[in-house]
Design a protein around this motif. Sequence first.
Motif, PDB file in Angstrom:
ATOM      1  N   PHE A   1      -2.074  -7.592   6.566  1.00 46.34           N
ATOM      2  CA  PHE A   1      -3.487  -7.355   6.314  1.00 46.34           C
ATOM      3  C   PHE A   1      -3.646  -6.863   4.880  1.00 46.34           C
ATOM      4  O   PHE A   1      -2.672  -6.554   4.204  1.00 46.34           O
ATOM      5  N   SER A   2      -4.855  -6.816   4.424  1.00 45.19           N
ATOM      6  CA  SER A   2      -5.132  -6.379   3.061  1.00 45.19           C
ATOM      7  C   SER A   2      -5.738  -4.992   3.084  1.00 45.19           C
ATOM      8  O   SER A   2      -6.620  -4.707   3.889  1.00 45.19           O
ATOM      9  N   ILE A   3      -5.247  -4.131   2.191  1.00 41.96           N
ATOM     10  CA  ILE A   3      -5.865  -2.825   2.034  1.00 41.96           C
ATOM     11  C   ILE A   3      -6.826  -2.905   0.867  1.00 41.96           C
ATOM     12  O   ILE A   3      -6.993  -3.955   0.243  1.00 41.96           O
ATOM     13  N   ASP A   4      -7.479  -1.796   0.572  1.00 41.40           N
ATOM     14  CA  ASP A   4      -8.449  -1.775  -0.516  1.00 41.40           C
ATOM     15  C   ASP A   4      -7.793  -2.321  -1.779  1.00 41.40           C
ATOM     16  O   ASP A   4      -6.819  -1.759  -2.276  1.00 41.40           O
ATOM     17  N   PRO A   5      -8.263  -3.440  -2.319  1.00 42.21           N
ATOM     18  CA  PRO A   5      -7.538  -4.095  -3.415  1.00 42.21           C
ATOM     19  C   PRO A   5      -7.464  -3.256  -4.682  1.00 42.21           C
ATOM     20  O   PRO A   5      -6.469  -3.301  -5.393  1.00 42.21           O
ATOM     21  N   ASP A   6      -8.507  -2.482  -4.967  1.00 42.53           N
ATOM     22  CA  ASP A   6      -8.489  -1.694  -6.200  1.00 42.53           C
ATOM     23  C   ASP A   6      -7.448  -0.582  -6.112  1.00 42.53           C
ATOM     24  O   ASP A   6      -6.657  -0.378  -7.040  1.00 42.53           O
ATOM     25  N   ASN A   7      -7.417   0.134  -4.994  1.00 44.53           N
ATOM     26  CA  ASN A   7      -6.406   1.173  -4.831  1.00 44.53           C
ATOM     27  C   ASN A   7      -5.004   0.584  -4.769  1.00 44.53           C
ATOM     28  O   ASN A   7      -4.057   1.148  -5.307  1.00 44.53           O
ATOM     29  N   GLU A   8      -4.875  -0.546  -4.096  1.00 46.90           N
ATOM     30  CA  GLU A   8      -3.562  -1.163  -3.974  1.00 46.90           C
ATOM     31  C   GLU A   8      -3.024  -1.563  -5.336  1.00 46.90           C
ATOM     32  O   GLU A   8      -1.871  -1.294  -5.666  1.00 46.90           O
ATOM     33  N   ARG A   9      -3.854  -2.182  -6.146  1.00 44.04           N
ATOM     34  CA  ARG A   9      -3.401  -2.656  -7.453  1.00 44.04           C
ATOM     35  C   ARG A   9      -2.984  -1.501  -8.350  1.00 44.04           C
ATOM     36  O   ARG A   9      -2.009  -1.591  -9.076  1.00 44.04           O
ATOM     37  N   LYS A  10      -3.710  -0.402  -8.277  1.00 42.62           N
ATOM     38  CA  LYS A  10      -3.451   0.681  -9.214  1.00 42.62           C
ATOM     39  C   LYS A  10      -2.421   1.687  -8.701  1.00 42.62           C
ATOM     40  O   LYS A  10      -1.640   2.224  -9.488  1.00 42.62           O
ATOM     41  N   ASN A  11      -2.433   1.939  -7.404  1.00 46.65           N
ATOM     42  CA  ASN A  11      -1.589   3.014  -6.877  1.00 46.65           C
ATOM     43  C   ASN A  11      -0.154   2.592  -6.626  1.00 46.65           C
ATOM     44  O   ASN A  11       0.741   3.426  -6.676  1.00 46.65           O
ATOM     45  N   TYR A  12       0.082   1.335  -6.328  1.00 45.29           N
ATOM     46  CA  TYR A  12       1.412   0.941  -5.879  1.00 45.29           C
ATOM     47  C   TYR A  12       2.151   0.096  -6.909  1.00 45.29           C
ATOM     48  O   TYR A  12       3.053  -0.658  -6.572  1.00 45.29           O
ATOM     49  N   ARG A  13       1.787   0.218  -8.143  1.00 40.33           N
ATOM     50  CA  ARG A  13       2.472  -0.538  -9.184  1.00 40.33           C
ATOM     51  C   ARG A  13       3.838   0.064  -9.496  1.00 40.33           C
ATOM     52  O   ARG A  13       3.993   1.270  -9.550  1.00 40.33           O
ATOM     53  N   GLN A  14       4.799  -0.818  -9.720  1.00 41.52           N
ATOM     54  CA  GLN A  14       6.112  -0.402 -10.173  1.00 41.52           C
ATOM     55  C   GLN A  14       6.230  -0.767 -11.650  1.00 41.52           C
ATOM     56  O   GLN A  14       6.422  -1.917 -12.006  1.00 41.52           O
ATOM     57  N   TYR A  15       6.109   0.237 -12.503  1.00 44.20           N
ATOM     58  CA  TYR A  15       6.120  -0.004 -13.943  1.00 44.20           C
ATOM     59  C   TYR A  15       7.548  -0.076 -14.469  1.00 44.20           C
ATOM     60  O   TYR A  15       8.422   0.699 -14.062  1.00 44.20           O
ATOM     61  N   SER A  16       7.772  -1.002 -15.391  1.00 46.26           N
ATOM     62  CA  SER A  16       9.065  -1.113 -16.058  1.00 46.26           C
ATOM     63  C   SER A  16       8.924  -1.014 -17.573  1.00 46.26           C
ATOM     64  O   SER A  16       9.894  -1.215 -18.290  1.00 46.26           O
ATOM     65  N   ASN A  17       7.731  -0.725 -18.059  1.00 42.70           N
ATOM     66  CA  ASN A  17       7.510  -0.694 -19.505  1.00 42.70           C
ATOM     67  C   ASN A  17       7.354   0.718 -20.055  1.00 42.70           C
ATOM     68  O   ASN A  17       7.098   0.891 -21.247  1.00 42.70           O
ATOM     69  N   LEU A  18       7.509   1.742 -19.227  1.00 47.51           N
ATOM     70  CA  LEU A  18       7.353   3.105 -19.712  1.00 47.51           C
ATOM     71  C   LEU A  18       8.628   3.540 -20.431  1.00 47.51           C
ATOM     72  O   LEU A  18       9.735   3.132 -20.068  1.00 47.51           O
ATOM     73  N   PHE A  19       8.471   4.394 -21.435  1.00 48.74           N
ATOM     74  CA  PHE A  19       9.675   4.983 -22.022  1.00 48.74           C
ATOM     75  C   PHE A  19      10.266   5.956 -21.016  1.00 48.74           C
ATOM     76  O   PHE A  19       9.562   6.768 -20.412  1.00 48.74           O
ATOM     77  N   SER A  20      11.581   5.890 -20.830  1.00 46.50           N
ATOM     78  CA  SER A  20      12.245   6.788 -19.893  1.00 46.50           C
ATOM     79  C   SER A  20      13.611   7.150 -20.445  1.00 46.50           C
ATOM     80  O   SER A  20      14.343   6.293 -20.936  1.00 46.50           O
TER      81      SER A  20
END
Length: 919
Positions: free
Chosen positions: A191-210
């Motif tokens: 099923f689909s959850i709220d698309p705006d929250n899903e897109r922003k909250n569950y992102r796995q970033y690989s471009n941050l300095f770490s």
Amino acid sequence: MRRLLTFIFATISMTLSAQQSSGSSLPVQEKVYLHIDNNTYFLGDTIWYKAYVVLADDNSPEPLSRILYVELLNQQGYLMERQQLVVDRKGQADGCFAINDSLFAGYYEIRAFTKWMMNFGYEEADSWLRFRWHGSLYGGFYAVDERTSYIAPINAEMAFSAGRSRSSFSNGYLHAAAADWIPGTEYEHSFSIDPDNERKNYRQYSNLFSRVLPVYSRPDSIENYRRRIMPAKITMGDYTVRWKTPEFDVKCYPEGGNLIEGVPCRIAWESMNQELERLNVSGVLTADGEVVDTLQPLHAGRGLFTLTPQPGVKYEMVFSFGDDRFKFRLPESVEEGVSLCVEQDDVAVLFTARSRFTTPHDLTAGIYCRGRRIASFLLDGKDTWQKAIYSDDLPEGVNQVVVHDRQGTVYADRLFFINKCYESRANVEVIGIPNRPYRPLEHIRLNLLATDAKGRPLSDETFSVSIRDADQLDPSFATGNVMTNLLLESEIRGFVETPDYYFEADDSLHRQALDLLLMIQGWRRYDWRAVEHPETARFDYLPEQKTIIYGEVIPLRKKLFGSKDRKIEVSCTLVNLNDDLAADDYYLFKGIIEPDTSGHFAFAYDPFYGKVRLDMKARYVTKDGEETGNIFHHDPKIFLRKEYFYPQGLKAYSWYETHQPDLVKDRRLSWEEYQEEIYASEWIPMVSIRAKRRAHAKRQLNRPVAELDFLDFMNEKWDQGYFDPYYLIDGSYNLLDNQVLLDGYVRMQYLPSTTNYESHLTLINWDPMDTLRAATHSFIALLNKIRIISDAPRRPVPYEHYHEDRRSVVEHFQQGLISTGIDSYIHLMTYPDSIRRDIDGRNYNFQGFTRPVEFYNPDYSKAKLTEVKDYRRTLYWNPSVKTDRNGQISIDFYNNSVCTTIDVSAEGITKYGQFIINK
């Protein structure tokens, strides 16, 4: 918000377009690099850093953003501190983190990003969720995103594939009878959850300095300054570590992406043990059991072979250790597709695409670099297409070739590296004084000379310099610098150990090792579709050039914008929390605004240092536009939330970030000799080291790994979308029915397995609930702090904890809240009876900019040296040294009590985008 910010976005878009190179109108991305003063610390020390923010396309220090965020996280993944810095016109900022000596030792992570970077470099989570038995006091389930492993904020009625009746599902928690479900069983539903929250909250970033740094326990005496002690963290009783990964594993990566039947393809492979350390092992390739090739590692546990797969043939990689044989199937080949091969020498790059289709395909090969299209070629329907391009005609750094059709379907893609570092490297060297043995507390003067890539002096350039006690530096796989990071490390996924090796020379040996790295750790940092069709790119966040609060009003129970007569006003105030303030200084900002038709609003305010209180309220206005009262009170039927954009994803530590090389590189050793000592030359699985049972350790419920302000915690969750529209967000909010917020925060990506779920229970101390039920004040007004005692990492890890004194889930609930087999303990703390929060609308502890701190350089010119005991590891730190017209700098500082040899680390970026690195 989009309509409200149309003018702002248009203005920024014009700026972005003006800064673009020809060939692309996609807004330029940004990168961040931190120069850190040292590579090892003790609890109680200070981490000093200098930030460089650049445009990604040419590494010029002219970023779009003027605000930078830098975070310090501990090894388990809890945020220790977040700082907000002003980026100057040169793209620079600096700061420091004081490591509290009451924290736990471990490997801490520093990460840095701008808000604009949150639009790029991530993977979207899909909408497939797992439902696993939660084991709460009331029974039930929680929903977990299958890719990110986050507990999902769902509000819906769910019908399960298991055929059970519909049940109420709210805030990620399914209210169902425990007897209806089998512990440890997973139930799936799409099923689909709220698309705006899903897109922003569950992102796995690989471009941050770490960057990961070891933080050791403070020595018990100053004389033991050389001791490096990082004790195992045990606060929840005895446990052992059980590995979830195989003792020996091999992964394959076909060049271009797929194996095509009847088409030659190169395949990169890497082998690793259960701790994900790579291994130098040899094996053979078999076809239907017959040996057809040998497998030899070429560099750092990685190898390469060529195969033309045939239909119906079973291909395996076989490795033997004594009487044990390990077999690994190759990826399945496909009947149609494109095989892509990229080969380099010291002059040119050769691209070869071999296609196999039953019907003709119009394909294009595009070459891209850091978000720009460099070249584009039509394959003209040929089965074999080749193109050679001179290396001098391609930009330096990581490039990407993509084979696609007109509909945007990708058939093959590949990363490759162009080495022109001699053109972009500026040098800093120590002149005049050799690195002789220094005396204790000696006054030292160093003269530095900075020159550009052609040897000309760099005049009026600003960069950072750190001088360290060389004997106190840790041997480390993190040997990179500003050049290796911005050109290579920031362009690929995962940690790159000893990155300076790849920049040492541009010969066939180094190119082959770098090619293997890109074939295995490469990923699409830049979306080529957005380059070709920039009008389709979507940006959730704008570059921060001013301090602005973005927010949204959301209906609760009633339709908010259904009538023109029901207009809404939002008030925003920033309250100064300092004592002894004049009347005019009490408010840093006050404003009232009407949201746009979608409910979004924005307030611009003047920047400030430190923390203030942010109050936001919303109310309806009457038909004639007048307020419903003289005093602005919040209407509880309107929910307000502030924009939340900070990354929630936690990266998994690489084995090479938490271990040291066995051998420190010596100038007499070649890199090949060096790396053979780092990676095991042979390995026997049966002799792998297993975790030993520790001596009995009692719970330490007085040693929290994190202590959170309760209001900060709830504000963060509400702003992320964890609110229930069927309840009013005020004092009636029932945390007991939404305990998944607490449980999910502790677990994050550390989920129970099907075999060991009972050892991952989170115990919440609900004792304050008795006080809250009897009190006349609201629930939120009385809760003060959340203390979390846990040994479980929130990060994704290849192991799980296994409690020696565990009990089953049934025993846990039968015996009450006394089970010893739990992984985390959460203690809710209330205010004293005489204190409570006054809640009206939304109230935040709002962070401003971090006030700059100056590094302390001691002066021993008048001290009695016999009485001084100085064991500093960083002898000198200056984030902003500036060269004179001749490119020279003179530095004065005092030695510590034990240093005999110093290490100079100088890094920066010139105004023209050249990398400043010390020799």
